[in-house]
Scaffold this motif. Structure first.
Motif, PDB file in Angstrom:
ATOM      1  N   ILE A 153       8.817  16.165 -22.043  1.00  0.00           N
ATOM      2  CA  ILE A 153       9.015  14.758 -22.401  1.00  0.00           C
ATOM      3  C   ILE A 153       9.122  13.920 -21.126  1.00  0.00           C
ATOM      4  N   PHE A 154       9.936  14.394 -20.183  1.00  0.00           N
ATOM      5  CA  PHE A 154      10.117  13.699 -18.904  1.00  0.00           C
ATOM      6  C   PHE A 154       8.795  13.587 -18.154  1.00  0.00           C
ATOM      7  N   SER A 155       8.028  14.655 -18.119  1.00  0.00           N
ATOM      8  CA  SER A 155       6.769  14.613 -17.362  1.00  0.00           C
ATOM      9  C   SER A 155       5.786  13.612 -17.973  1.00  0.00           C
TER      10      SER A 155
ATOM     11  N   VAL B 234       1.547  20.060 -16.472  1.00  0.00           N
ATOM     12  CA  VAL B 234       0.713  21.268 -16.514  1.00  0.00           C
ATOM     13  C   VAL B 234       1.599  22.512 -16.490  1.00  0.00           C
ATOM     14  N   MET B 235       2.606  22.509 -15.637  1.00  0.00           N
ATOM     15  CA  MET B 235       3.511  23.664 -15.564  1.00  0.00           C
ATOM     16  C   MET B 235       4.257  23.867 -16.884  1.00  0.00           C
ATOM     17  N   CYS B 236       4.670  22.788 -17.523  1.00  0.00           N
ATOM     18  CA  CYS B 236       5.342  22.892 -18.818  1.00  0.00           C
ATOM     19  C   CYS B 236       4.400  23.460 -19.872  1.00  0.00           C
ATOM     20  N   TRP B 237       3.140  23.054 -19.822  1.00  0.00           N
ATOM     21  CA  TRP B 237       2.151  23.572 -20.765  1.00  0.00           C
ATOM     22  C   TRP B 237       2.001  25.087 -20.599  1.00  0.00           C
ATOM     23  N   VAL B 238       1.914  25.530 -19.339  1.00  0.00           N
ATOM     24  CA  VAL B 238       1.773  26.968 -19.067  1.00  0.00           C
ATOM     25  C   VAL B 238       3.044  27.705 -19.488  1.00  0.00           C
ATOM     26  N   TRP B 239       4.195  27.154 -19.147  1.00  0.00           N
ATOM     27  CA  TRP B 239       5.475  27.806 -19.430  1.00  0.00           C
ATOM     28  C   TRP B 239       5.755  27.893 -20.924  1.00  0.00           C
ATOM     29  N   LEU B 240       5.604  26.783 -21.642  1.00  0.00           N
ATOM     30  CA  LEU B 240       5.917  26.760 -23.067  1.00  0.00           C
ATOM     31  C   LEU B 240       4.776  27.314 -23.921  1.00  0.00           C
TER      32      LEU B 240
ATOM     33  N   ARG C 134       0.836  -1.213   0.000  1.00  0.00           N
ATOM     34  CA  ARG C 134       0.000   0.000   0.000  1.00  0.00           C
ATOM     35  C   ARG C 134       0.865   1.255   0.000  1.00  0.00           C
ATOM     36  N   CYS C 135       1.947   1.218   0.758  1.00  0.00           N
ATOM     37  CA  CYS C 135       2.870   2.370   0.778  1.00  0.00           C
ATOM     38  C   CYS C 135       3.509   2.570  -0.593  1.00  0.00           C
ATOM     39  N   ARG C 136       3.841   1.480  -1.284  1.00  0.00           N
ATOM     40  CA  ARG C 136       4.406   1.593  -2.632  1.00  0.00           C
ATOM     41  C   ARG C 136       3.394   2.219  -3.588  1.00  0.00           C
ATOM     42  N   VAL C 137       2.131   1.819  -3.462  1.00  0.00           N
ATOM     43  CA  VAL C 137       1.084   2.401  -4.310  1.00  0.00           C
ATOM     44  C   VAL C 137       0.941   3.885  -4.002  1.00  0.00           C
ATOM     45  N   LEU C 138       0.949   4.243  -2.726  1.00  0.00           N
ATOM     46  CA  LEU C 138       0.853   5.647  -2.338  1.00  0.00           C
ATOM     47  C   LEU C 138       2.037   6.447  -2.892  1.00  0.00           C
ATOM     48  N   ALA C 139       3.237   5.901  -2.787  1.00  0.00           N
ATOM     49  CA  ALA C 139       4.427   6.578  -3.316  1.00  0.00           C
ATOM     50  C   ALA C 139       4.328   6.733  -4.831  1.00  0.00           C
ATOM     51  N   THR C 140       3.810   5.720  -5.504  1.00  0.00           N
ATOM     52  CA  THR C 140       3.648   5.796  -6.956  1.00  0.00           C
ATOM     53  C   THR C 140       2.611   6.846  -7.321  1.00  0.00           C
ATOM     54  N   LEU C 141       1.547   6.952  -6.543  1.00  0.00           N
ATOM     55  CA  LEU C 141       0.546   7.993  -6.780  1.00  0.00           C
ATOM     56  C   LEU C 141       1.148   9.385  -6.631  1.00  0.00           C
ATOM     57  N   VAL C 142       2.030   9.550  -5.648  1.00  0.00           N
ATOM     58  CA  VAL C 142       2.711  10.834  -5.472  1.00  0.00           C
ATOM     59  C   VAL C 142       3.573  11.146  -6.701  1.00  0.00           C
ATOM     60  N   VAL C 143       4.253  10.145  -7.234  1.00  0.00           N
ATOM     61  CA  VAL C 143       5.057  10.325  -8.447  1.00  0.00           C
ATOM     62  C   VAL C 143       4.168  10.758  -9.609  1.00  0.00           C
ATOM     63  N   VAL C 144       3.022  10.108  -9.766  1.00  0.00           N
ATOM     64  CA  VAL C 144       2.101  10.449 -10.859  1.00  0.00           C
ATOM     65  C   VAL C 144       1.564  11.869 -10.672  1.00  0.00           C
ATOM     66  N   ILE C 145       1.184  12.229  -9.455  1.00  0.00           N
ATOM     67  CA  ILE C 145       0.686  13.587  -9.191  1.00  0.00           C
ATOM     68  C   ILE C 145       1.772  14.617  -9.499  1.00  0.00           C
ATOM     69  N   PHE C 146       3.008  14.334  -9.085  1.00  0.00           N
ATOM     70  CA  PHE C 146       4.121  15.246  -9.379  1.00  0.00           C
ATOM     71  C   PHE C 146       4.318  15.392 -10.884  1.00  0.00           C
ATOM     72  N   SER C 147       4.337  14.268 -11.608  1.00  0.00           N
ATOM     73  CA  SER C 147       4.613  14.332 -13.041  1.00  0.00           C
ATOM     74  C   SER C 147       3.478  15.003 -13.808  1.00  0.00           C
ATOM     75  N   VAL C 148       2.245  14.791 -13.393  1.00  0.00           N
ATOM     76  CA  VAL C 148       1.119  15.492 -14.028  1.00  0.00           C
ATOM     77  C   VAL C 148       1.204  16.983 -13.732  1.00  0.00           C
ATOM     78  N   SER C 149       1.575  17.346 -12.511  1.00  0.00           N
ATOM     79  CA  SER C 149       1.747  18.758 -12.162  1.00  0.00           C
ATOM     80  C   SER C 149       2.851  19.393 -12.998  1.00  0.00           C
ATOM     81  N   LEU C 150       3.950  18.669 -13.184  1.00  0.00           N
ATOM     82  CA  LEU C 150       5.048  19.163 -14.017  1.00  0.00           C
ATOM     83  C   LEU C 150       4.582  19.330 -15.461  1.00  0.00           C
TER      84      LEU C 150
END
Length: 192
Positions: free
Chosen positions: A179-181, A129-135, A111-127
């Motif tokens: 690309i990374f996000s 969105v930020m790239c979309w706004v920036w570029l 469950r902790c691994r799933v939670l950590a993976t969700l945090v990674v997905v939330i971070f990458s989706v946020s990145l």
């Protein structure tokens, strides 16, 4: 290479891949294809970086250094870092603090691994969105891909800047961030 089983992370077998629900099959397949591509890109970037450093050493030793090699090596390293980090995310070789999860039951650790993976997905989706706004791809398109007109209208100079010695457009080099996000989002979803 060390065993993933030692870390408590099971190898993803073909059985496990096929047992995922239908909704997760597509992200897993895309992720596996991306991982193959990323491995080739990492090998290419390591070769370019090594070649650039060796060329730099040789030309300096000969007394005729190439002034642009350092900048080229830096950009190779930056791209290598992001492509490698994305691949490491898929392989679950990213950094982890395991002091707590080692003391938990197997189910709680999962469950902790799933939670950590969700945090990674939330971070990458946020990145993403930020790239979309920036570029601002819509804004540059509305300006007819005229970088100077866009910069004057939006006060965003990302498309007018150039690198110091190579004189490359910086936006091309910055493309590693979106690309990374995207790749990290796909890998994170495949790891769920």
């Amino acid at each position: 290479m060390h065993s993933r089983r030692k870390e408590g992370i099971p190898e993803m077998t073909n059985e496990m891949k096929s047992s995922k629900s239908g909704a997760w099959v597509l992200p897993v397949r895309i992720s596996e294809g991306l991982l193959k591509l990323e491995r080739y890109v990492v090998a290419l970037l390591i070769s370019l970086l090594s070649g650039a450093i060796l060329l730099n050493v040789a030309t300096r030793w000969l007394g005729a250094p190439l002034y642009w090699i350092d900048e080229f090596a830096v950009y190779c390293m930056v791209w290598l870092t992001f492509v490698g980090a994305s691949a490491m995310t898929r392989l679950r070789l990213d950094f982890a603090v395991t002091m707590m999860t080692e003391r938990l039951s197997a189910r709680a650790a999962a469950r902790c691994r799933v939670l950590a993976t969700l945090v990674v997905v939330i971070f990458s989706v946020s990145l993403m969105v930020m790239c979309w706004v920036w570029l601002d791809p819509v804004g540059i398109a509305q300006s007819g891909f005229d970088a100077k007109a866009y910069a004057g209208k939006a006060f965003n100079f990302v498309y007018t800047e150039r690198t110091q010695t190579l004189n490359w457009p910086t936006w091309v080099l910055y493309m590693i961030l979106p690309i990374f996000s995207v790749t990290m989002t796909i890998h994170g979803l495949a790891n769920l």
